[in-house]
Structures are given as structure tokens and as C-alpha cells.
Design an enzyme around this catalytic site. Structure first.
Site, mmCIF file in Angstrom:
data_model
loop_
_atom_site.group_PDB
_atom_site.id
_atom_site.type_symbol
_atom_site.label_atom_id
_atom_site.label_comp_id
_atom_site.label_asym_id
_atom_site.label_seq_id
_atom_site.Cartn_x
_atom_site.Cartn_y
_atom_site.Cartn_z
ATOM 1 N N HIS A 144 0.821 -1.222 0.000
ATOM 2 C CA HIS A 144 0.000 0.000 0.000
ATOM 3 C C HIS A 144 0.855 1.273 0.000
ATOM 4 O O HIS A 144 0.429 2.312 -0.509
ATOM 5 C CB HIS A 144 -0.926 0.010 1.212
ATOM 6 C CG HIS A 144 -1.917 -1.128 1.191
ATOM 7 N ND1 HIS A 144 -2.634 -1.515 2.281
ATOM 8 C CD2 HIS A 144 -2.288 -1.971 0.189
ATOM 9 C CE1 HIS A 144 -3.406 -2.542 1.971
ATOM 10 N NE2 HIS A 144 -3.207 -2.842 0.702
ATOM 11 N N ARG A 379 -2.851 -9.980 5.173
ATOM 12 C CA ARG A 379 -2.724 -9.729 3.737
ATOM 13 C C ARG A 379 -1.560 -8.774 3.466
ATOM 14 O O ARG A 379 -1.389 -8.276 2.375
ATOM 15 C CB ARG A 379 -4.034 -9.179 3.172
ATOM 16 C CG ARG A 379 -5.098 -10.268 3.094
ATOM 17 C CD ARG A 379 -6.317 -9.807 2.306
ATOM 18 N NE ARG A 379 -7.110 -8.883 3.099
ATOM 19 C CZ ARG A 379 -8.088 -8.110 2.602
ATOM 20 N NH1 ARG A 379 -8.351 -8.137 1.313
ATOM 21 N NH2 ARG A 379 -8.767 -7.319 3.395
ATOM 22 N N PHE A 380 -0.795 -8.466 4.492
ATOM 23 C CA PHE A 380 0.523 -7.837 4.382
ATOM 24 C C PHE A 380 0.502 -6.476 3.675
ATOM 25 O O PHE A 380 1.423 -6.137 2.932
ATOM 26 C CB PHE A 380 1.514 -8.804 3.705
ATOM 27 C CG PHE A 380 1.364 -10.206 4.217
ATOM 28 C CD1 PHE A 380 1.728 -10.514 5.513
ATOM 29 C CD2 PHE A 380 0.755 -11.193 3.445
ATOM 30 C CE1 PHE A 380 1.525 -11.792 6.026
ATOM 31 C CE2 PHE A 380 0.550 -12.467 3.945
ATOM 32 C CZ PHE A 380 0.937 -12.771 5.245
ATOM 33 N N CYS A 381 -0.553 -5.707 3.898
ATOM 34 C CA CYS A 381 -0.664 -4.358 3.305
ATOM 35 C C CYS A 381 -0.474 -4.411 1.792
ATOM 36 O O CYS A 381 0.114 -3.487 1.205
ATOM 37 C CB CYS A 381 0.335 -3.383 3.915
ATOM 38 S SG CYS A 381 0.010 -3.046 5.637
ATOM 39 N N ALA A 382 -0.930 -5.497 1.189
ATOM 40 C CA ALA A 382 -0.870 -5.609 -0.274
ATOM 41 C C ALA A 382 -2.194 -6.245 -0.708
ATOM 42 O O ALA A 382 -2.210 -7.291 -1.364
ATOM 43 C CB ALA A 382 0.328 -6.437 -0.710
#
Ligand code: PMP
Length: 448
Positions: A144, A379-382
Site C-alpha cells: 500500500h 494480507r501484508f498491506c498488499a
């Protein structure tokens, strides 16, 4: 929580002696560098302690011992930068100037590139976003931090292969020019490394500049702006073994000299009148206020230390452990490793899996509470990338670094196999903050 250094030595020796598997030299499977968390012991449910296994270094990495020592040596001199006449102030000013030169040298900055110290990669990319004179093209695989800051943004969906993705980028830039193409050097979800030299040529062929989000790549690989013909590089100290709150944006001066100051205030100005302000050019323009001297010095020292360790040695260490990790995961039933590209042949020590059945959040909680192993679920900022390539709504990520050993990988694989097959040994409940043991008898660490 106890930090027992004598035990650490013994355990690291064990790690070094662990069978490294075919083709992996033993020494490469021991930790490559001494980190502040070496030998950390953490409590587990039901009593007792185990050696902590840190497989969450892609989120934040512990400090290198040499960075901690450097910070301890500079602290007695801590004083204001640039404004003081005293000896400590001048010493610290010189240290910051040297740090800027060290960072520039490490990333192969050209003579006229700027090194602007920021808080982290997010801050660096937001600064660049305020300076771009036009549209920015990004891929949907981005964190993000490299997706959200761009004001005029065009997103290209990644394809099944890197080759097809580059074709899609090529077509996008050919159809409509853009000022900037901003790509990650490596995915924080899959660890897959992108061919940034080729992408730089592609961008330039269409008259666009290229920025690389090197938050993940830089701690693992030597990145060279001039050699790869990159225009901008953004990265964070806390992922590169310098968790003291500094990052950097390095690259071409002209856009940054024209951009509004990142922060308005002292240090960014030449002269100030009631009616007008003469903003400086160069890094000062964007570094108003008292700089994070400790973070800046730590970042420079960490990069110097990574350079001392050597690119090839770091790659070899990571390659051996990453192969071991992926080999082990491939042999596990009920888990699927997430990939972004079918043709990605180069990856960092990051693996994200999803489960056929059950909750990765629960598994991550049990790995920590029952086995002393830190990983990350989510979701690992993606989000756009994850939602495109994953089948389930969340994944579990294990990530390796310079402090990782073969023993770390084996403990993770073993614990994961047992949890997937039999489930946790204790009861957990879902709270607003995630999965937690129903009864948590682990003492809080004594940090005073
Ligand atoms: N880009 C990537 C690829 C990342 O992995 C991260 C951190 N997870 C960021 C950007 C943001 O880094 P920071 O939180 O240090 O700003």
C-alpha cells in the site's frame, strides 16, 4: 523473558551444526550476523522458555549488534545538528553528513542525487508523490505504501508471468505517457524479485522515470541507482537492521527541488519574512525540524555493515535457507505457497502460505504461544495483490534475514506440520486484536 547470551552461543553452535541439506554448506546455514535478539528466550504456554525464532524480519528486523554499539557510542555526544557551536553538536553534525555520504555510496547514488532522510519507506514515497509532475504507473502487486500516495495513479494488473507483466507495462506506457513508473524491488508477500534493470530501461524508453520501493530488496541485496539506471530509491532503516526510526529517499534533485517542502519549518528555509519564504533546495528543503540523528546514524552504520558482509555472502546465506524453507513447505500437506508469477526465478527469503482448511491467524498465534516462533498472518498491506493471487482471505508469512539459521527454518517447518495435522495444543479465542490463548500464563517481559 530472559536474554541468555551464554545459551545463545550454544544454540547458535547447534544451528551451525544442523544438517544443512544437499548442496547447502553448513556455515551458510548459521546466522550470518550478530543481531540484538540473538539468543532471546521467550515463554511458552504452560511454562518454560524456548529460544525465540524470528521469522518476521520482513516486517521489522532487529538491530545489528554493531548498530547498537554505534548508537551507544554516539549517545554521549547527542546534541543538536547544524545549530550548535559546542563540540558535541559539531561532532554530531559531522556524523550526519558522513551518514548521508555513506547512504549515498551504498546505493550507488550519482553525484547530483539527493539523499533525503525520512521516517521510513512510506514517508519517502509520500514525499516523492508530492513531487511527481504528472501521472504515476504502478503494478497491482505493490505494498500500500507504493499504491496509495500517488495522486494521479494508473494501476496495471500483474499477469501470470513477469514477462507478460512487463509487456503490459510496456503497452500501458506506450498508450499513454506517464511521468513515473514506481515498482517494488521485491514482493513483500512472495519475496519474488523483479528485474528492476529491465523495468528501468522500459520506463526510460517511454520517457518515464522509475522509482523502486526497496523496503524489502535493500536489506537483502545490493541495489545500485547508477548501475541499474534508477531515478529514485525508497527504503526503511527498520527493515535493514537499524530500527531507530529513519529511512531515506535517494534520487534525482530536480523534481524534489520544485516540490513543496515535505514539512514546513526551521532548517528548510533560507530567509523568512512575514510576507514570504525562501525555501531551500536540496535535502534540507524536505528535512525541516530536528532530524532523527540516532536513526540516521544507525541506518548508515547498518548499510556499511551489510556492505562489509558482502552481497554474495548474503545471497548465498539466504539462498540456502530459502531453498530449505520452500523445500519443506512443498512437502507439507494442507498448505499452498502463494506465488505472483510463474516465471519468477529469483526470490528473497520470504514465503507466504495459505491453508486448505483452518485459520492462519490461529496458527500464527499458536506458533508464537506454543513454539516461540514469530511469523505474520494477514494480507501484508498488499490487498489488491493478495486478493488476486490467493484463494483464501489471509496468508501466513515466514521471512528470513541475516540472523536466521537452518535451525530456525527446521523449527518452523516442524511446528507448522504439527499444527496443521493436529491443531494447537491449547485453546484460543478470536478477539478484536486477533487470535489469543484463552488462558495466557506467559509472563510479560521485564523491560525497564
Ligand atoms: N514497501 C514494501 C515492499 C514493504 O514491505 C513495506 C513494509 N512492509 C513498505 C513498503 C512500507 O515500509 P514502512 O512501513 O517502513 O514505511
Amino acid at each position: 523473558m530472559t536474554r541468555v547470551l551464554a545459551a545463545a552461543g550454544a544454540q547458535q553452535a547447534d544451528a551451525a551444526a544442523a544438517p544443512a541439506g544437499p548442496g547447502a554448506p553448513l556455515a551458510l546455514c548459521a546466522p550470518l550476523a550478530a543481531l540484538a535478539d540473538a539468543g532471546l528466550e521467550v515463554p511458552v504456554l504452560g511454562g518454560g522458555v524456548v529460544r525465540h525464532v524470528n521469522l518476521d524480519v520482513a516486517a521489522s528486523a532487529p538491530a545489528l549488534d554493531s548498530v547498537v554499539a554505534h548508537v551507544a557510542r554516539l549517545l554521549p555526544y547527542y546534541a543538536s545538528v547544524h545549530r550548535g557551536s559546542g563540540y558535541p553538536s559539531q561532532a554530531i553534525t559531522a556524523l550526519v553528513d558522513e551518514a548521508r555520504a555513506t547512504v549515498a555510496g551504498h546505493v550507488g547514488a550519482r553525484d547530483d542525487d539527493l539523499v533525503v532522510f525520512t521516517r521510513n519507506t512510506t514517508d519517502a514515497l509520500n514525499l516523492l508523490a508530492s513531487a511527481v509532475p504528472g501521472e504515476t504507473v504502478v503494478l497491482d502487486i505493490e505494498h500500500h505504501a507504493n499504491l496509495l500516495p500517488w495522486r494521479e495513479r494508473r494501476v496495471v494488473a500483474g499477469r501470470a508471468t513477469i514477462a507478460a507483466t512487463l509487456e503490459a507495462l510496456d503497452a500501458e506506457l506506450a498508450a499513454r505517457p506517464a511521468a513515473l513508473l514506481s515498482v517494488t524491488g521485491a514482493s513483500n508477500v512472495t519475496g519474488e524479485v523483479l528485474p528492476i534493470d529491465r523495468i528501468a530501461r522500459l520506463a526510460h524508453a517511454h520517457g518515464a522515470r522509475i522509482a523502486v520501493d526497496a523496503a524489502q530488496l535493500l536489506p537483502h541485496r545490493r541495489v545500485d541507482l547508477a548501475a541499474s539506471d534508477l531515478d529514485y530509491l525508497a527504503f526503511s532503516g527498520h527493515k535493514a537492521y537499524a530500527p531507530f526510526g529513519a529511512g531515506a529517499l535517494v534520487g534525482r534533485a530536480d523534481w524534489l527541488d520544485e516540490a513543496p517542502p515535505h514539512l514546513a519549518g526551521g532548517g528548510a528555509v533560507g530567509a523568512v519574512g512575514i510576507g514570504g519564504v525562501d525555501w531551500k533546495r536540496g535535502a534540507d528543503r524536505h528535512e525541516a525540524g530536528t532530524p532523527n540523528v540516532v536513526g540516521i546514524a544507525a541506518l548508515a552504520r547498518a548499510l556499511a555493515e551489510l556492505e562489509r558482509l558482502g552481497d554474495e555472502c548474503r545471497r548465498e546465506h539466504e539462498r540456502a535457507l530459502t531453498e530449505r524453507l520452500h523445500r519443506g513447505l512443498a512437502a507439507l500437506r494442507g498448505v499452498r505457497v502463494i506465488r505472483g508469477f510463474d516465471d519468477a526465478d529469483d526470490r528473497l527469503g520470504i514465503a507466504t502460505v495459505e491453508l486448505e482448511r483452518g485459520s492462519v491467524g490461529l496458527l500464527a498465534a499458536a506458533l508464537a504461544a506454543e513454539h516461540g516462533i514469530s511469523v505474520r498472518a494477514g494480507r501484508f498491506c498488499a490487498h489488491p495483490f493478495f486478493d488476486r493471487v490467493a484463494r483464501r482471505s489471509n496468508g501466513l508469512r515466514a521471512s528470513l534475514g541475516a540472523g536466521s539459521s537452518a535451525d530456525d527454518v527446521d523449527r518452523f517447518l516442524d511446528a507448522l506440520a504439527r499444527l496443521v495435522a493436529d491443531g494447537p495444543a491449547h485453546a484460543y479465542e478470536r478477539t478484536p486484536g486477533g487470535w489469543c490463548p484463552r488462558v495466557d500464563d506467559r509472563p510479560r517481559p521485564e523491560i525497564d
